[in-house]
Design an enzyme around this catalytic site. Structure first.
Site, PDB file in Angstrom:
ATOM      1  N   ASP A   1      21.204  24.350 -54.859  1.00 31.47           N
ATOM      2  CA  ASP A   1      21.751  23.548 -53.667  1.00 31.47           C
ATOM      3  C   ASP A   1      23.162  23.674 -54.098  1.00 31.47           C
ATOM      4  O   ASP A   1      23.999  22.728 -53.725  1.00 31.47           O
ATOM      5  CB  ASP A   1      21.348  22.295 -53.345  1.00 31.47           C
ATOM      6  CG  ASP A   1      19.711  22.243 -52.754  1.00 31.47           C
ATOM      7  OD1 ASP A   1      19.329  23.323 -52.310  1.00 31.47           O
ATOM      8  OD2 ASP A   1      19.151  21.085 -53.189  1.00 31.47           O
TER       9      ASP A   1
ATOM     10  N   LYS B   1      25.680  28.406 -53.375  1.00 30.35           N
ATOM     11  CA  LYS B   1      25.550  29.715 -53.956  1.00 30.35           C
ATOM     12  C   LYS B   1      25.923  30.675 -52.647  1.00 30.35           C
ATOM     13  O   LYS B   1      26.325  31.681 -52.799  1.00 30.35           O
ATOM     14  CB  LYS B   1      24.122  30.074 -54.510  1.00 30.35           C
ATOM     15  CG  LYS B   1      24.019  29.269 -55.909  1.00 30.35           C
ATOM     16  CD  LYS B   1      22.548  29.736 -56.416  1.00 30.35           C
ATOM     17  CE  LYS B   1      21.488  28.982 -55.427  1.00 30.35           C
ATOM     18  NZ  LYS B   1      21.125  27.768 -55.546  1.00 30.35           N
TER      19      LYS B   1
ATOM     20  N   GLY C   1      17.466  27.724 -49.840  1.00 29.02           N
ATOM     21  CA  GLY C   1      18.045  27.455 -48.447  1.00 29.02           C
ATOM     22  C   GLY C   1      19.454  27.571 -48.545  1.00 29.02           C
ATOM     23  O   GLY C   1      20.227  26.644 -49.314  1.00 29.02           O
ATOM     24  N   HIS C   2      19.946  28.681 -48.241  1.00 24.83           N
ATOM     25  CA  HIS C   2      21.423  28.995 -48.547  1.00 24.83           C
ATOM     26  C   HIS C   2      22.047  29.040 -47.119  1.00 24.83           C
ATOM     27  O   HIS C   2      21.600  29.831 -46.050  1.00 24.83           O
ATOM     28  CB  HIS C   2      21.711  30.583 -49.081  1.00 24.83           C
ATOM     29  CG  HIS C   2      20.929  30.445 -50.384  1.00 24.83           C
ATOM     30  ND1 HIS C   2      20.841  31.659 -51.088  1.00 24.83           N
ATOM     31  CD2 HIS C   2      20.595  29.562 -51.103  1.00 24.83           C
ATOM     32  CE1 HIS C   2      20.303  31.404 -52.240  1.00 24.83           C
ATOM     33  NE2 HIS C   2      20.099  30.178 -52.288  1.00 24.83           N
TER      34      HIS C   2
ATOM     35  N   THR D   1       8.775  22.446 -52.635  1.00 23.53           N
ATOM     36  CA  THR D   1       9.104  22.736 -51.048  1.00 23.53           C
ATOM     37  C   THR D   1       7.852  23.011 -50.339  1.00 23.53           C
ATOM     38  O   THR D   1       7.915  23.154 -49.001  1.00 23.53           O
ATOM     39  CB  THR D   1      10.079  23.862 -51.158  1.00 23.53           C
ATOM     40  OG1 THR D   1       9.336  24.969 -51.576  1.00 23.53           O
ATOM     41  CG2 THR D   1      11.418  23.790 -51.652  1.00 23.53           C
TER      42      THR D   1
ATOM     43  N   GLN E   1      17.536  28.866 -55.989  1.00 23.69           N
ATOM     44  CA  GLN E   1      17.289  27.808 -57.019  1.00 23.69           C
ATOM     45  C   GLN E   1      18.611  27.853 -58.125  1.00 23.69           C
ATOM     46  O   GLN E   1      19.614  28.204 -57.752  1.00 23.69           O
ATOM     47  CB  GLN E   1      16.030  27.882 -57.697  1.00 23.69           C
ATOM     48  CG  GLN E   1      14.849  27.626 -56.965  1.00 23.69           C
ATOM     49  CD  GLN E   1      14.571  28.920 -56.131  1.00 23.69           C
ATOM     50  OE1 GLN E   1      14.277  29.959 -56.509  1.00 23.69           O
ATOM     51  NE2 GLN E   1      14.310  28.754 -54.723  1.00 23.69           N
TER      52      GLN E   1
ATOM     53  N   THR F   1      16.065  23.351 -46.707  1.00 22.86           N
ATOM     54  CA  THR F   1      14.824  23.837 -46.429  1.00 22.86           C
ATOM     55  C   THR F   1      13.929  22.833 -46.116  1.00 22.86           C
ATOM     56  O   THR F   1      12.761  22.994 -45.131  1.00 22.86           O
ATOM     57  CB  THR F   1      14.361  24.596 -47.881  1.00 22.86           C
ATOM     58  OG1 THR F   1      14.911  25.800 -47.955  1.00 22.86           O
ATOM     59  CG2 THR F   1      12.797  25.100 -47.711  1.00 22.86           C
TER      60      THR F   1
HETATM   61  P1  IMO Z   1      18.254  26.618 -53.310  1.00 23.02           P
HETATM   62  O1  IMO Z   1      18.133  28.364 -53.505  1.00 23.02           O
HETATM   63  C1  IMO Z   1      16.982  22.880 -54.640  1.00 23.02           C
HETATM   64  C2  IMO Z   1      13.039  22.332 -56.036  1.00 23.02           C
HETATM   65  C3  IMO Z   1      11.987  21.646 -55.366  1.00 23.02           C
HETATM   66  C4  IMO Z   1      11.216  21.205 -56.490  1.00 23.02           C
HETATM   67  C5  IMO Z   1      10.920  22.364 -57.501  1.00 23.02           C
HETATM   68  C6  IMO Z   1       9.539  23.174 -57.400  1.00 23.02           C
HETATM   69  O2  IMO Z   1      18.432  26.206 -51.873  1.00 23.02           O
HETATM   70  O3  IMO Z   1      19.275  26.237 -54.205  1.00 23.02           O
HETATM   71  P2  IMO Z   1       8.911  25.030 -55.676  1.00 23.02           P
HETATM   72  O4  IMO Z   1       8.773  24.944 -54.098  1.00 23.02           O
HETATM   73  O5  IMO Z   1       9.926  25.915 -55.862  1.00 23.02           O
HETATM   74  O6  IMO Z   1       7.691  25.253 -56.216  1.00 23.02           O
HETATM   75  O7  IMO Z   1       9.669  23.554 -56.129  1.00 23.02           O
HETATM   76  O8  IMO Z   1      12.085  22.998 -57.442  1.00 23.02           O
HETATM   77  N1  IMO Z   1      13.431  23.594 -55.487  1.00 23.02           N
HETATM   78  C7  IMO Z   1      15.030  23.527 -55.061  1.00 23.02           C
HETATM   79  N2  IMO Z   1      15.574  22.584 -55.088  1.00 23.02           N
HETATM   80  N3  IMO Z   1      17.418  24.026 -54.310  1.00 23.02           N
HETATM   81  C8  IMO Z   1      16.497  25.058 -54.008  1.00 23.02           C
HETATM   82  O9  IMO Z   1      16.834  26.278 -53.669  1.00 23.02           O
HETATM   83  C9  IMO Z   1      15.085  25.154 -54.415  1.00 23.02           C
HETATM   84  N4  IMO Z   1      13.874  25.579 -54.536  1.00 23.02           N
HETATM   85  C10 IMO Z   1      13.349  24.717 -55.135  1.00 23.02           C
HETATM   86  O10 IMO Z   1      12.413  20.797 -54.719  1.00 23.02           O
HETATM   87  O11 IMO Z   1      11.657  20.077 -57.342  1.00 23.02           O
HETATM   88 MG    MG Z   2      17.927  24.135 -51.337  1.00 24.83          MG
END
Ligand code: IMO
Ligand code: MG
Length: 423
Positions: free
Chosen positions: A14, A17, A41-42, A129, A223, A299
């Site tokens: 988050d 990016k 979630g972009h 998620t 992530q 997301t």
């Molecule tokens: P973006 O691309 C923030 C976190 C989840 C959880 C851990 C594992 O938007 O930056 P998962 O569903 O991947 O098995 O969850 O990772 N998580 C994220 N946190 N931004 C994301 O993506 C994330 N994708 C997964 O909250 O703690």
């Molecule tokens: Mg996110």
């Protein structure tokens, strides 16, 4: 700038990016996702309109860019088609999208098992998620996963039926849940297979050819580095490799081919889900950061945990990524503060902690050591050049460069495409 650029999250995801990717994607010929899935979630704001992307590379909003969902991604067919439909409904002009034939497919049992295993963990839940990411990667590593090439090839029905039978026995016997309906899943996924066929390619070849032809290829991280399966805050991580090394394996190219690695970081720190966060502020300051930064998940809608900038995290992630430049996001969120703190070291039991600890228990015992700097107390969101920024803002950016050991190459002062300052 080099013609191969990777954008990686330097914190827990988050970081914004999507915005830097979108900025670079307007110049890119190709945008590549190589890990994660629909858990990302972009959000990208174009002409005042906000677009949310989860699985499709952000370059899809550049009609001239080719977008690749690489072999390292876990591919969720319904999420993919829903996202395409909603972008089309929004009237966006879209670029071409291709999906790797080697990408593993997320099935309904992965999502159900994600939920059941999180519930079973109880107080120790990871806060995933619930998109089925972990269970899909588990099958991949266990060598029982089904890939896009299986979906579009012969024998798909038998393969899927046998997987569903296996999973149903876990769902019912281990978790006491209701079995899934194999016929319904099969019908649904055969439908996706047909719709998907025109999108499927050996995408590694496309990426390689684009790089060799000198095209600008952008690798879009999802992530963040602190969620990396190996190098993040295990077990509170995701199941893929969001660090720069993940791009090579996840898109099928040699690791030396990516020349520039831009680490994306907020001007403060956030995290969603569980796990230690040394600079977390559970007070009014944290709330003010959350309100000003609209820190709620794209997301999942969950409120994000907020705190001051953690320089120990960013110094660590600069090392494990080989970061060549930082993009400092959401700097305008700090406009309202009289004083701003930067964490430049950790302390535990009165001792300095020099390297990022492996053990979650050790991390949980760490306390931040802060340096306090003066806030700028001015609205910087309309400023379009580095020179215009207040002296205190420049000093804050310089502190971040010093603590991370990497130059700040982009500064973002708002969500719009035009609110990006390039140095
Ligand atoms: P973006 O691309 C923030 C976190 C989840 C959880 C851990 C594992 O938007 O930056 P998962 O569903 O991947 O098995 O969850 O990772 N998580 C994220 N946190 N931004 C994301 O993506 C994330 N994708 C997964 O909250 O703690
Ligand atoms: Mg996110």
């Amino acid at each position: 700038m080099a013609n191969t650029i990777a954008v990686v999250g330097s914190q827990w995801g988050d970081e914004g990016k999507g915005k830097i990717i979108d900025y670079l994607a307007t110049r890119a010929d190709m945008v590549v996702r190589a890990q994660g899935g629909a858990n990302a979630g972009h959000s990208v704001v174009i002409g005042g309109k906000r677009y949310s992307l989860h699985l499709i590379p952000s370059g899809v909003l550049n009609p001239d860019a080719v977008n690749i969902i690489g072999n390292g991604v876990v591919f969720d067919p319904p999420a993919f088609f829903a996202e395409l439909d909603s972008l089309r409904a929004d009237g966006a002009a879209l670029g071409q999208v291709y999906v790797s034939d080697r990408a593993h497919v997320v099935f309904p049992y992965h999502k159900l098992l994600d939920k059941l295993s999180e519930e079973a963990r109880g107080a120790d839940s990871i806060g995933t998620t619930l998109k089925g990411i972990g269970p899909c990667y588990m099958d991949k590593v266990e060598r029982s996963g089904l890939r896009v090439c299986d979906m579009t090839g012969a024998g798909f029905a038998e393969k899927l039926r046998s997987r569903i039978a296996d999973k149903n026995s876990i769902i019912t016997k281990l978790y006491g849940g209701e079995p899934l309906d194999a016929d319904a899943i099969l019908r649904e996924y055969e439908g996706y297979a047909e719709k998907l066929a025109p999108f499927v390619r050996d995408t590694g070849v496309l990426v390689d050819e684009a790089i060799s032809a000198g095209k600008m290829v952008l690798f879009e991280g999802a992530q963040g580095s602190m969620l990396d399966l190996d190098l993040g805050t295990y077990p509170y991580v995701t199941s893929s490799h969001p660090v720069s090394g993940g791009f090579a394996v996840g898109s099928g190219i040699g690791e030396g081919r990516i020349k520039e690695i831009i680490g994306i970081t907020k001007a403060y720190t956030t995290r969603v889900g569980e796990g230690p966060m040394v600079t977390e502020l559970k007070d009014e300051t944290g709330n003010l950061i959350r309100d000003r930064g609209h820190e709620y998940g794209v997301t999942t809608g969950r409120p994000r945990r907020c705190g001051w900038f953690d320089g120990v995290v960013c110094r660590y992630t600069a090392r494990i990524n080989g970061t060549t430049g930082l993009a400092l996001m959401l700097l305008d969120v700090l406009d309202a503060f009289d004083e701003i703190k930067i964490c430049y070291a950790y302390e535990a039991a009165g001792e300095r902690v020099e390297q990022y600890p492996a053990s979650i228990d050790k991390l949980a015992a760490c306390r931040p050591v802060y340096k306090t700097v003066k806030g700028w107390k001015a609205d910087i969101s309309g400023m379009t050049s580095w020179d215009e920024l207040p002296a205190e803002t420049k000093a804050y950016v310089a502190e971040i460069e010093a603590v991370c050991g990497v130059p700040v190459k982009f500064v973002s002062v708002g969500p719009g495409r035009d609110q990006t300052i390039v140095r």
